[in-house]
Design a protein around this motif. Structure first.
Motif, PDB file in Angstrom:
ATOM      1  N   LEU A  18      91.300 -45.633  23.710  1.00  0.00           N
ATOM      2  CA  LEU A  18      92.716 -45.361  23.929  1.00  0.00           C
ATOM      3  C   LEU A  18      92.983 -43.861  23.780  1.00  0.00           C
ATOM      4  N   ILE A  19      93.777 -43.319  24.685  1.00  0.00           N
ATOM      5  CA  ILE A  19      94.115 -41.895  24.646  1.00  0.00           C
ATOM      6  C   ILE A  19      95.633 -41.751  24.515  1.00  0.00           C
ATOM      7  N   LEU A  20      96.060 -41.061  23.468  1.00  0.00           N
ATOM      8  CA  LEU A  20      97.474 -40.785  23.251  1.00  0.00           C
ATOM      9  C   LEU A  20      97.757 -39.349  23.690  1.00  0.00           C
ATOM     10  N   SER A  21      98.687 -39.190  24.630  1.00  0.00           N
ATOM     11  CA  SER A  21      99.020 -37.864  25.172  1.00  0.00           C
ATOM     12  C   SER A  21     100.475 -37.539  24.850  1.00  0.00           C
ATOM     13  N   PRO A  22     100.709 -36.677  23.856  1.00  0.00           N
ATOM     14  CA  PRO A  22     102.084 -36.276  23.539  1.00  0.00           C
ATOM     15  C   PRO A  22     102.480 -34.998  24.272  1.00  0.00           C
ATOM     16  N   LYS A  23     103.783 -34.790  24.353  1.00  0.00           N
ATOM     17  CA  LYS A  23     104.331 -33.553  24.893  1.00  0.00           C
ATOM     18  C   LYS A  23     105.595 -33.209  24.117  1.00  0.00           C
ATOM     19  N   GLY A  55     107.720 -36.434  24.836  1.00  0.00           N
ATOM     20  CA  GLY A  55     107.086 -37.450  25.663  1.00  0.00           C
ATOM     21  C   GLY A  55     105.816 -37.970  24.996  1.00  0.00           C
ATOM     22  N   LEU A  56     105.538 -39.251  25.190  1.00  0.00           N
ATOM     23  CA  LEU A  56     104.320 -39.881  24.670  1.00  0.00           C
ATOM     24  C   LEU A  56     103.778 -40.830  25.731  1.00  0.00           C
ATOM     25  N   SER A  68     106.708 -25.298  25.981  1.00  0.00           N
ATOM     26  CA  SER A  68     106.175 -26.658  25.834  1.00  0.00           C
ATOM     27  C   SER A  68     104.746 -26.633  25.326  1.00  0.00           C
ATOM     28  N   ILE A  69     104.400 -27.728  24.666  1.00  0.00           N
ATOM     29  CA  ILE A  69     103.020 -28.025  24.262  1.00  0.00           C
ATOM     30  C   ILE A  69     102.720 -29.422  24.773  1.00  0.00           C
ATOM     31  N   ALA A  70     101.644 -29.575  25.548  1.00  0.00           N
ATOM     32  CA  ALA A  70     101.369 -30.874  26.166  1.00  0.00           C
ATOM     33  C   ALA A  70      99.878 -31.159  26.164  1.00  0.00           C
ATOM     34  N   HIS A  71      99.546 -32.417  25.911  1.00  0.00           N
ATOM     35  CA  HIS A  71      98.156 -32.870  25.974  1.00  0.00           C
ATOM     36  C   HIS A  71      97.887 -33.470  27.351  1.00  0.00           C
TER      37      HIS A  71
END
Length: 761
Positions: free
Chosen positions: A499-504, A470-471, A520-523
């Motif tokens: 701008l903030i980019l949050s990946p998972k 996910g992004l 999982s690893i998630a921001h």
């Protein structure tokens, strides 16, 4: 001979055309969620023929058929088709059938066995475990969630400790009513004023949901309202009374017509409250409907209006909490502080199927809130409204020879808050007068907006393993307009966050049928709320930054023994930087600053056991446990070093256990045991609240009399009359020689009972 063959072919053709013409399309849905169910076996017992529903849940029928609908994880339905059949069929899903429980909070509508994140689903029976007036006992059955409950309207929800440092209200989680955000532009959420009996489902996602929704460091809560049933029309009415002047009346109707259903609810809740200055009066109206517009298009409409006035007793010092917990805080009692608001939410969702491999979902929504709130230090008069749109395409295809499901979309949200504060002159008038509005102190308008662009995908490496990616790209903007220039100082300003980019990245592995492992690893991130963005002089603080963190999590969920034993367990670690700290500037006012890093390490689990699952009697045991090791890692505030101390505002562990039985003769009951560990109240860990245990009971009797249904119920909360703090205020300061006010007293032993009547058309 040729003539005979021609006539035979002609007759056969006419029969086929007649049969095809007489057949009509129908749809199979999951009861409650309303989602279409693919792959249902539709057995025509007369023709000994079996077909399967497609992606839309579609099947074909004609009058005179007898059809059997079967699918693993659902109760079988047998229907004789007559002239009154609408073509719409609803199946009940087992909550322990992981492959059948679809999580509506995800962008792709993923099933529970494919979710690489901790998720809890609450069905109506679990939502209604208590007096159906207070949502706190419901959310506190979810492992990892703790809802502080000062009054019916003074609350704070934390998920895995996130949100604990918000002094008033809920922040840093996302909340939704169907697709309508209950979280405003500055990150504050209010869900406690919604009518519980209008809800058909709750979904709680724990851990960062930024890859789905942008902001949301702690997680998200999605409330899904009832939308009626295709099976029948029904009218329900209930009335309940209880301790401390509690009264609640409700009228609800399920309406079905053709391929449209709706649920309309009106309720009024009144309470004198346990404490002084604690009265509440709430009117709530809600509407939720679904409309099938042919095979490819469906609409959902939801609306909710709340009119509420609730007095505020506020928090007490330790001495007052122990000696006289019924009293209000002195200044709040003298000012007769309260909040009075009217709030509305409205949303329309459209789904369209282009093909078996491509669908579109679009929602538009709007909301408003007008609030008048006298406090001892000033009087707040505010008007808030907002609107937004969220749209996504979902599809599936083949990537490197493997199946992939994806979702791509975007969201735009805007809201505006016009607010003024006025002097409160209650001290200039005789006691008992209450708040008196004086001169205007400020007049501000804040405009808040954000956008999200997101991508979510699930890629099947093999039959057992799925990779999730996910992004989300987010940008948030605040604009402040000062419409009352004091002393020649204009506090107007504008601030746009980077701008903030949050990946998972996540993975699920099916160990065996109905048993899944995930990692999982998630921001995640959460922007400051309105109060935290303002300096004491009213200016926007350009240095304030969102909290940011990475969550690392492994877990398992599953069900064995034909679903009679089910569980969910997770271990997580999340370091968070730029911790937002509320620094007090006066008795009831504060500003926000970024002051350090915090580590969140925790274990949470749920275990459900069906001890007895007989045809006439069921005995179920539900348990939820959370163990928290949350510590300040590098935390220096105003020259004081709190590194290594326990995070304030979060219990060290919680345990919730419910034993419930249901007898086909109509009797039902539950016993609820609650344990909440001690809570640090100051950053230096010098003061803690005491741990406590509660036992709550509820029992009832239902009787079906042809078209009528009657229900009697009653309950006791806090059976052993425990003295406890149901909500705490962290880092309370001592002003004017008064002791710090940390504690909101919980209600002592209290009772309720009610009567419900329903009529099915």
């Amino acid at each position: 001979m040729k003539i005979l063959l021609r006539w035979s072919a002609c007759i056969l053709f006419c029969l086929l055309v007649t049969t095809a013409w007489s057949q009509q399309s129908g749809f199979v849905f999951e009861r409650g969620s309303g989602r279409a169910i693919q792959g249902v076996s539709v057995i025509n017992t007369q023709l000994s023929d079996t077909t399967f529903t497609d992606q839309l849940g579609a099947f074909y029928w004609k009058v005179g058929d007898e059809l059997v609908f079967e699918k693993t994880g659902f109760k079988t339905v047998v229907l004789g088709i007559n002239d009154e059949f609408t073509g719409l069929v609803e199946l009940n899903a087992s909550p322990n059938a992981l492959a059948q429980v679809v999580i509506r909070s995800g962008n792709r509508g993923e099933t529970l066995d494919k979710m690489a994140q901790s998720v809890t689903v609450l069905e109506p029976k679990q939502i209604q475990i208590n007096n159906i007036a207070n949502i706190a006992p419901v959310l506190n059955t979810v492992p990892g969630v703790y809802m502080h409950n000062g009054t019916l309207t003074t609350n704070r929800i934390t998920i895995r400790g996130i949100g604990s440092r918000n002094l008033f209200g809920t922040s840093k989680i996302r909340a939704f009513y169907q697709d309508i955000p209950l979280t405003n532009g500055s990150g504050s959420s209010t869900i406690e004023d919604l009518e519980l009996e209008s809800l058909g489902r709750m979904e709680v996602l724990k851990g960062p949901t930024s890859s789905l929704y942008g902001s949301g460091l702690g997680g998200s809560i999605r409330l899904l309202p009832f939308k009626g049933s295709f099976a029948n029309n029904e009218v329900r009415s209930s009335f309940a009374v209880g301790s401390f002047g509690y009264q609640k009346g409700l009228v609800q109707a399920d309406i079905s017509g053709g391929k449209q259903t709706a649920t309309i609810t009106y309720s009024r809740l009144q309470s004198d409250g346990y404490r002084e200055n604690n009265e509440t009066d709430r009117h709530a109206v809600s509407w939720a409907s679904r409309h099938i517009l042919g095979k490819h298009d469906r609409l959902t409409f939801v609306g909710n209006f709340t009119d509420l006035k609730a007095f505020i007793p506020s928090s007490l010092s330790e001495e007052d909490f122990l000696d006289n917990p019924e009293q209000a805080a002195f200044t709040w009692g003298q000012a007769m502080g309260f909040e009075e608001y009217q709030k509305g939410l409205f949303g329309l969702s459209w789904s369209h199927v282009y093909s078996d491999d491509l669908q579109q979902y679009t929602s538009v929504f709007t909301s408003f809130r007008n609030n008048y709130e006298p406090r001892p230090f000033n009087i707040l008069d505010e008007s808030e409204w907002g609107w937004g749109i969220r749209s996504r395409l979902t599809g599936q295809g083949i990537l490197v020879g493997k199946k992939i499901r994806w979702s791509l979309g975007g969201e735009w949200f805007f809201d505006q808050n016009d607010f003024s504060t006025f002097a409160n002159l209650y001290r200039d008038f005789p006691p008992g007068t209450g708040s008196v509005q004086g001169g205007r102190l400020d007049n501000l308008k804040e405009k808040r907006s954000y956008f999200n662009v997101f991508l979510d995908s699930g890629w099947d490496l093999n039959e057992r393993t799925q990779i999730n990616l996910g992004l989300n790209l987010n940008q948030t903007q605040y604009r402040l307009e000062d419409r009352l220039i004091n002393n020649g100082v204009d506090n107007s300003g504008k601030y746009t966050y980077d701008l903030i980019l949050s990946p998972k990245l996540g993975a699920t592995y099916q160990l065996k049928p109905n048993v899944t492992l995930y990692a999982s690893i998630a921001h995640g991130f959460s922007p400051p709320n309105l109060e935290e963005t303002l300096l004491p002089d009213g200016n926007l603080n350009p240095d304030i930054q969102p909290e940011r963190g990475w969550n690392f999590e492994i877990g398992s969920r599953g069900a064995v023994n034909d679903g009679r034993i089910s569980w969910e367990a997770a271990v997580f670690y999340m370091p968070v930087k730029d911790l937002l700290v509320a620094r007090r500037t006066s008795e009831d006012e504060f500003i926000g600053v970024n002051a350090g890093r915090t580590n969140y390490l925790g274990l949470e689990g749920a275990l459900n056991i069906s001890w007895i699952e007989a045809e006439q009697f069921r005995l179920i045991h539900r348990n939820a446990l959370a163990i928290n090791h949350f510590r300040f890692d590098d935390f220096v505030d105003d020259g004081n070093d709190y590194s290594g101390n326990k995070l304030t505002g979060v219990p060290n562990w919680t345990f919730n256990s419910i034993l419930e039985f249901d007898w086909d003769l109509g009797l039902y009951a539950n016993i609820n045991f609650v344990h909440v560990g001690d809570i640090p109240l100051r950053d230096d860990n010098s003061v803690f609240s005491d741990d406590y245990q509660l036992i709550n009971l509820k029992a009832g009797y239902r009787k079906q009399l042809k078209r009528w249904r009657i229900e009697l119920f009653g309950g006791i909360n806090n059976l052993f009359d425990t003295n406890y703090a149901s909500m705490v205020l962290i880092n309370a300061s001592s002003f004017g020689g008064n002791s710090p006010r940390y504690f909101y007293p919980g209600e002592p032993i209290n009772y309720y009972s009610g009567l419900g009547i329903a009529y099915k058309f």
